[in-house]
Design a protein around this motif. Structure first.
Motif, PDB file in Angstrom:
ATOM      1  N   ILE A 104      39.362  41.567  35.917  1.00 42.78           N
ATOM      2  CA  ILE A 104      38.526  41.537  34.158  1.00 42.78           C
ATOM      3  C   ILE A 104      39.729  41.540  33.278  1.00 42.78           C
ATOM      4  O   ILE A 104      39.523  40.655  32.451  1.00 42.78           O
ATOM      5  N   ILE A 105      40.774  42.301  33.599  1.00 44.63           N
ATOM      6  CA  ILE A 105      41.818  42.245  32.631  1.00 44.63           C
ATOM      7  C   ILE A 105      42.460  40.734  32.484  1.00 44.63           C
ATOM      8  O   ILE A 105      42.712  40.086  31.621  1.00 44.63           O
ATOM      9  N   THR A 106      42.946  40.059  33.573  1.00 50.94           N
ATOM     10  CA  THR A 106      43.433  38.758  33.638  1.00 50.94           C
ATOM     11  C   THR A 106      42.639  37.536  33.531  1.00 50.94           C
ATOM     12  O   THR A 106      42.839  36.515  32.684  1.00 50.94           O
ATOM     13  N   LYS A 111      47.236  34.634  30.212  1.00 57.12           N
ATOM     14  CA  LYS A 111      48.624  34.539  30.474  1.00 57.12           C
ATOM     15  C   LYS A 111      49.295  35.481  31.197  1.00 57.12           C
ATOM     16  O   LYS A 111      50.486  35.459  31.571  1.00 57.12           O
ATOM     17  N   LEU A 112      48.586  36.603  31.470  1.00 55.45           N
ATOM     18  CA  LEU A 112      49.100  37.671  32.274  1.00 55.45           C
ATOM     19  C   LEU A 112      49.259  37.401  33.690  1.00 55.45           C
ATOM     20  O   LEU A 112      49.907  38.044  34.277  1.00 55.45           O
ATOM     21  N   LYS A 113      48.640  36.293  34.173  1.00 51.56           N
ATOM     22  CA  LYS A 113      48.698  36.036  35.645  1.00 51.56           C
ATOM     23  C   LYS A 113      50.119  35.351  35.928  1.00 51.56           C
ATOM     24  O   LYS A 113      50.519  35.543  37.094  1.00 51.56           O
ATOM     25  N   LYS A 114      50.805  34.740  34.998  1.00 47.28           N
ATOM     26  CA  LYS A 114      51.962  34.317  35.406  1.00 47.28           C
ATOM     27  C   LYS A 114      53.340  35.136  34.776  1.00 47.28           C
ATOM     28  O   LYS A 114      54.439  34.678  34.700  1.00 47.28           O
ATOM     29  N   LYS A 160      58.828  39.390  32.721  1.00 49.66           N
ATOM     30  CA  LYS A 160      59.095  38.382  31.328  1.00 49.66           C
ATOM     31  C   LYS A 160      58.095  38.279  30.302  1.00 49.66           C
ATOM     32  O   LYS A 160      56.909  38.678  30.464  1.00 49.66           O
ATOM     33  N   ASP A 161      58.763  37.864  29.159  1.00 53.40           N
ATOM     34  CA  ASP A 161      57.881  37.624  27.918  1.00 53.40           C
ATOM     35  C   ASP A 161      56.757  36.599  28.296  1.00 53.40           C
ATOM     36  O   ASP A 161      57.120  35.529  28.961  1.00 53.40           O
ATOM     37  N   LEU A 162      55.712  36.829  27.348  1.00 54.33           N
ATOM     38  CA  LEU A 162      54.390  35.910  27.500  1.00 54.33           C
ATOM     39  C   LEU A 162      54.778  34.660  26.425  1.00 54.33           C
ATOM     40  O   LEU A 162      55.289  35.089  25.573  1.00 54.33           O
ATOM     41  N   ASP A 163      54.417  33.611  26.754  1.00 55.23           N
ATOM     42  CA  ASP A 163      54.478  32.458  25.992  1.00 55.23           C
ATOM     43  C   ASP A 163      53.504  32.797  24.651  1.00 55.23           C
ATOM     44  O   ASP A 163      52.296  33.093  24.766  1.00 55.23           O
ATOM     45  N   THR A 164      54.152  32.691  23.349  1.00 57.25           N
ATOM     46  CA  THR A 164      53.344  32.774  22.131  1.00 57.25           C
ATOM     47  C   THR A 164      52.796  31.444  21.485  1.00 57.25           C
ATOM     48  O   THR A 164      52.519  31.547  20.303  1.00 57.25           O
TER      49      THR A 164
END
Length: 177
Positions: A104-106, A111-114, A160-164
């Motif tokens: 549900i969250i992903t 973008k949390l999947k990667k 790692k940081d997420l792409d913004t």
């Protein structure tokens, strides 16, 4: 009109009627048993399990080292354009399993999947500093609702940081897989 109890007492004192007394008691017992069966209270009858949903306010952060809530409007807008930021996430069943809750969250924050994993946080009392929720609480929506209530849940990537970068304007909120 005779009172049956008085009549029974009188007959019982004479010493001959113990069988009649038992017969009346058995008849009363059968009636009360039948009445109990026909007019059972609702609490003793089988009821369907009520499925409770929960609409949680979640904010996905972009940095793996962020310790404070996003404060400026520019940061909040950048997160929203990137498919992160604040959203109302509907959890259809608060008794769902950990895997279903993760899905549900992903699905709401693709973008949390990667990102190599993420953790759930909450805001400390009277501050903007974030506190990590314990593993026992954070993967059970029922416990999470009890702890957080109507507050916000913050999601922070771990590795790692997420792409913004802003999402495409064609209405697709998830990248091509």
């Amino acid at each position: 009109c005779f009172n049956p109890l008085i009549l029974l007492c009188a007959i019982d004192q004479s010493g001959r009627v113990s069988h009649a007394l038992l017969a009346i008691r058995n008849a009363r017992g059968k009636i009360s048993c039948e009445q109990r069966h026909n007019f059972a209270p609702y609490s003793k009858m089988k009821q369907k399990q009520k499925v409770t949903s929960w609409s949680a306010k979640m904010v996905c952060l972009s940095g793996s080292n962020e310790e404070y809530t996003p404060s400026t409007a520019a940061i909040k807008e950048m997160l929203l354009e990137a498919g992160l930021g604040g959203k109302k996430v509907l959890v259809p069943d608060i008794t769902c399993a950990k895997e279903e809750f993760l899905q549900i969250i992903t699905s709401n924050f693709p973008k949390l999947k990667k990102c190599g994993g993420f953790e759930l946080l909450r805001c400390g009392s009277n501050s903007k500093k974030l506190e990590v929720l314990s593993n026992k609480v954070c993967w059970s929506p029922r416990l999470l609702k009890a702890i957080i209530g109507s507050g916000r849940i913050f999601i922070r990537p771990i590795q790692k940081d997420l792409d913004t970068d802003p999402l495409e304007k064609n209405g697709s909120s998830s990248p091509e897989v």
